[in-house]
Scaffold this motif. Structure first.
Motif, PDB file in Angstrom:
ATOM      1  N   VAL A  72     -32.668 -35.218 -11.832  1.00  0.00           N
ATOM      2  CA  VAL A  72     -32.226 -34.080 -11.031  1.00  0.00           C
ATOM      3  C   VAL A  72     -32.591 -32.806 -11.781  1.00  0.00           C
ATOM      4  O   VAL A  72     -32.258 -32.650 -12.968  1.00  0.00           O
ATOM      5  CB  VAL A  72     -30.715 -34.141 -10.774  1.00  0.00           C
ATOM      6  N   LEU A  73     -33.282 -31.900 -11.100  1.00  0.00           N
ATOM      7  CA  LEU A  73     -33.728 -30.654 -11.700  1.00  0.00           C
ATOM      8  C   LEU A  73     -32.961 -29.480 -11.096  1.00  0.00           C
ATOM      9  O   LEU A  73     -32.809 -29.392  -9.865  1.00  0.00           O
ATOM     10  CB  LEU A  73     -35.227 -30.437 -11.503  1.00  0.00           C
ATOM     11  N   ARG A  74     -32.454 -28.623 -11.974  1.00  0.00           N
ATOM     12  CA  ARG A  74     -31.805 -27.391 -11.532  1.00  0.00           C
ATOM     13  C   ARG A  74     -32.659 -26.212 -11.971  1.00  0.00           C
ATOM     14  O   ARG A  74     -32.959 -26.059 -13.152  1.00  0.00           O
ATOM     15  CB  ARG A  74     -30.406 -27.262 -12.130  1.00  0.00           C
ATOM     16  N   ASN A  75     -33.097 -25.424 -11.015  1.00  0.00           N
ATOM     17  CA  ASN A  75     -33.992 -24.290 -11.293  1.00  0.00           C
ATOM     18  C   ASN A  75     -35.205 -24.723 -12.101  1.00  0.00           C
ATOM     19  O   ASN A  75     -35.680 -24.028 -13.003  1.00  0.00           O
ATOM     20  CB  ASN A  75     -33.244 -23.181 -12.029  1.00  0.00           C
TER      21      ASN A  75
ATOM     22  N   SER B 176     -26.482 -18.745  -6.841  1.00  0.00           N
ATOM     23  CA  SER B 176     -27.420 -19.634  -6.155  1.00  0.00           C
ATOM     24  C   SER B 176     -28.224 -20.445  -7.165  1.00  0.00           C
ATOM     25  O   SER B 176     -28.662 -19.915  -8.202  1.00  0.00           O
ATOM     26  CB  SER B 176     -28.376 -18.820  -5.275  1.00  0.00           C
ATOM     27  N   TYR B 177     -28.422 -21.731  -6.851  1.00  0.00           N
ATOM     28  CA  TYR B 177     -29.199 -22.640  -7.688  1.00  0.00           C
ATOM     29  C   TYR B 177     -30.195 -23.393  -6.812  1.00  0.00           C
ATOM     30  O   TYR B 177     -29.886 -23.751  -5.667  1.00  0.00           O
ATOM     31  CB  TYR B 177     -28.297 -23.646  -8.398  1.00  0.00           C
ATOM     32  N   SER B 178     -31.378 -23.652  -7.368  1.00  0.00           N
ATOM     33  CA  SER B 178     -32.390 -24.442  -6.674  1.00  0.00           C
ATOM     34  C   SER B 178     -32.431 -25.838  -7.286  1.00  0.00           C
ATOM     35  O   SER B 178     -32.601 -25.978  -8.503  1.00  0.00           O
ATOM     36  CB  SER B 178     -33.765 -23.778  -6.791  1.00  0.00           C
ATOM     37  N   TYR B 179     -32.278 -26.868  -6.456  1.00  0.00           N
ATOM     38  CA  TYR B 179     -32.286 -28.250  -6.928  1.00  0.00           C
ATOM     39  C   TYR B 179     -33.474 -29.010  -6.346  1.00  0.00           C
ATOM     40  O   TYR B 179     -33.869 -28.799  -5.181  1.00  0.00           O
ATOM     41  CB  TYR B 179     -31.004 -28.966  -6.520  1.00  0.00           C
TER      42      TYR B 179
ATOM     43  N   ALA C  86     -37.279 -28.686  -2.603  1.00  0.00           N
ATOM     44  CA  ALA C  86     -36.060 -28.133  -3.202  1.00  0.00           C
ATOM     45  C   ALA C  86     -35.063 -27.709  -2.127  1.00  0.00           C
ATOM     46  O   ALA C  86     -35.427 -27.417  -0.991  1.00  0.00           O
ATOM     47  CB  ALA C  86     -36.408 -26.942  -4.071  1.00  0.00           C
ATOM     48  N   VAL C  87     -33.798 -27.710  -2.524  1.00  0.00           N
ATOM     49  CA  VAL C  87     -32.734 -27.193  -1.676  1.00  0.00           C
ATOM     50  C   VAL C  87     -31.974 -26.148  -2.486  1.00  0.00           C
ATOM     51  O   VAL C  87     -31.751 -26.323  -3.688  1.00  0.00           O
ATOM     52  CB  VAL C  87     -31.796 -28.311  -1.191  1.00  0.00           C
TER      53      VAL C  87
END
Length: 540
Positions: free
Chosen positions: A188-191, A213-216, A233-234
């Motif tokens: 799982v990747l965050r930003n 806000s974070y992009s996953y 991404a979401v």
């Protein structure tokens, strides 16, 4: 030297040196001359050194590709570890212990008799053998790179979506990937950076900032180390943090005039009608019972405290009532108040004697950071094994899910103590026969200082409270990804002055009336001749 490791496989004569010249990251360095790259440069005259006097510390080597490691050699400088782990990971996020060394002596450690597979090799120093940091001339890993022949990556994960989102957490789900051999997990990747792994198609991220806000995105991997591209991404935006006290704004006096005087500290409910209070000078315990809207000492009054040998004046700061007895956390011996003495003491809650000798004691001083004699074990709470196991609490000693059966005779739960001097919480399994203990985990309590800890079974939250130095704020922590992390911070009730509150207790859920239950604070300063004040929290 004793150590345990994963599956035993003889080292191969064809094993090559995998670690030399590979990228290194570290938790800290003593200075620019002691960077992590010095540990893999092939020189016996340069070394990595961590910051001095701090546990734990780590060094991670990126082997560049999936590899099988069968031998690890550490050439120690004088600043060695008595306890450390070597771990391996496919993704640099989720690690498996390869070797756990329990009594290192500073000699060269040439470790064999295991096989471990992964890309990232990590040294984790747990206990220093000297007052300095951790330092070695070289860390060498020997083995072989992947030769399975599988070069096909899994399909890209699709359907990533956000579920429940709070101020500090975000739940994610996605559709399963496929692979010619088999998918073994997901990153799982965050930003854009790895933040966690999953073996199923869901993950909950924690420790997030409110109103942010974070992009996953998610990528899949297989046993050969092949990794897919990241899926679409979401974007997730966390909720704004609630800082207003969640209960009523009003507080009321909850004791008679000058009943206790100054120095009242920790609080803990035994049941709806009995509340224990600790006093830190002189060390004593009060068993309080309800008298209308107030709490008053029972007929015994103040119970003076001694250590197990019948001597001393334990500086009683925190107290918790548990199925295993009444436990008190202490900062020092009042008879020798110049020295820090970080002990947990157990007392018999059924005794009606005016003086109580501890029935067991655990001296944690050597296991905890050095602090001043008034900055020690201010807080203590207890969390049942059943809850910790159900929530997947991580045992940092084994780097695996907490297993109560690993700790013989430790009672029915773990004890969480708060260190005033650094704001950290430490979880211990205490052998109930007395004296021996094992640290299971450590984590930040939400503030630079901790006054009390309180586990709320109805919500599964661990409350951490601070005194007037933090304006009377409170934090709630929840288990996310195996660790307790802060999920909320709250101001004190609007109508409560900024008092030197050192104790905090939440009444049992069975006391709920009109959707509210009582909470009680103890004021060390006995402001306006009262040491106890009561407020409310909503019932879960």
């Amino acid at each position: 030297m004793l150590f345990s490791s994963v599956a035993v496989t003889p080292a191969s004569a064809a094993d090559s040196l995998l670690s030399q010249g590979k990228p290194v990251t570290t938790s800290s360095t003593e200075g620019s001359a002691f960077g992590g790259a010095k540990a893999v440069d092939g020189s016996g005259t340069t070394r990595w050194a961590s910051a001095e006097g701090v546990d734990p510390q780590w060094l991670r080597i990126d082997l560049g590709t999936a590899a099988t490691v069968r031998r690890i050699k550490l050439d120690w400088e004088a600043a060695y570890a008595t306890k450390y782990r070597l771990e391996i990971s496919d993704d640099g996020v989720s690690y498996t212990t390869v070797v756990a060394v329990d009594n290192g002596d500073g000699n060269t450690d040439d470790l064999t008799g295991f096989t471990a597979r992964g890309r990232y090799l990590k040294f984790v120093g747990l206990t220093r053998g000297t007052p300095y940091g951790y330092s070695f001339w070289e860390l060498q890993a020997f083995g072989s790179t992947d030769s399975s022949g599988d070069t096909q990556a899994p399909t890209v994960p699709a359907g990533l979506a956000a579920g429940t989102v709070t101020a500090t957490t975000a739940a994610l789900t996605w559709s399963a990937s496929t692979d010619n051999v088999g998918v073994t997990g997901y990153d799982v990747l965050r930003n854009g950076s790895p933040v966690g792994t999953a073996t199923t198609t869901s993950y909950q991220d924690g420790g997030l900032a409110p109103n942010t806000s974070y992009s996953y995105s998610v990528r899949a991997r297989d046993a050969a180390g092949n990794t897919s591209a990241a899926g679409a991404a979401v974007t997730v935006k966390t909720k704004a943090n609630q800082t207003t006290w969640p209960g009523d704004a009003a507080v009321t006096v909850a004791d008679g005039t000058n009943v206790f005087g100054t120095n009242l500290s920790g609080l803990s409910f035994e049941n709806p009608d009995v509340l224990w209070a600790a006093r830190n000078g002189p060390g004593s315990l009060y068993r309080l019972t309800r008298s209308g809207s107030l709490w008053k000492p029972d007929s015994v009054g103040a119970r003076s405290l001694n250590y197990k040998n019948g001597s001393g004046d334990p500086d009683a700061e925190g107290v918790v009532s548990t199925p295993d007895g009444l436990f008190v956390s202490t900062e020092r011996d009042g008879d020798n108040s110049g020295s820090s003495l970080l002990k947990v003491l157990r007392y018999d809650p059924k005794s009606t004697a005016k003086t109580l000798n501890a029935t067991a004691e655990w001296n944690l001083t050597s296991d905890l950071p050095s602090v001043g004699n008034n900055d020690g074990l201010e807080a203590i709470s207890w969390v049942p094994d059943s809850f910790l196991a159900a929530q997947g609490f991580k045992d940092e000693r084994t780097n695996a899910a907490y297993n109560p059966s690993s700790y013989a005779n430790h009672g029915t739960g773990l004890y969480f103590v708060g260190l005033e001097g650094n704001g950290m919480v430490y979880a211990y399994a205490l052998n109930q026969s007395g004296s021996t203990f094992t640290r299971v985990a450590a984590f930040a309590g939400g503030f630079s200082s901790i006054m009390d800890l309180e586990f709320e079974p109805a919500t599964g939250l661990l409350w951490s409270t601070c005194d007037d130095t933090c304006n009377g704020r409170s934090a709630t922590l929840s288990i996310t990804g195996g660790k307790f992390i802060v999920v909320g911070t709250y101001d004190r009730p609007a109508q409560m002055p900024n008092l030197n509150n050192e104790g905090f207790a939440i009444a049992p859920q069975s006391t709920c009336t009109a959707g509210r239950k009582q909470v009680v604070w103890s004021d060390d300063g006995n402001t306006s001749s009262h040491a106890l004040r009561a407020g409310t929290l909503p019932c879960a």
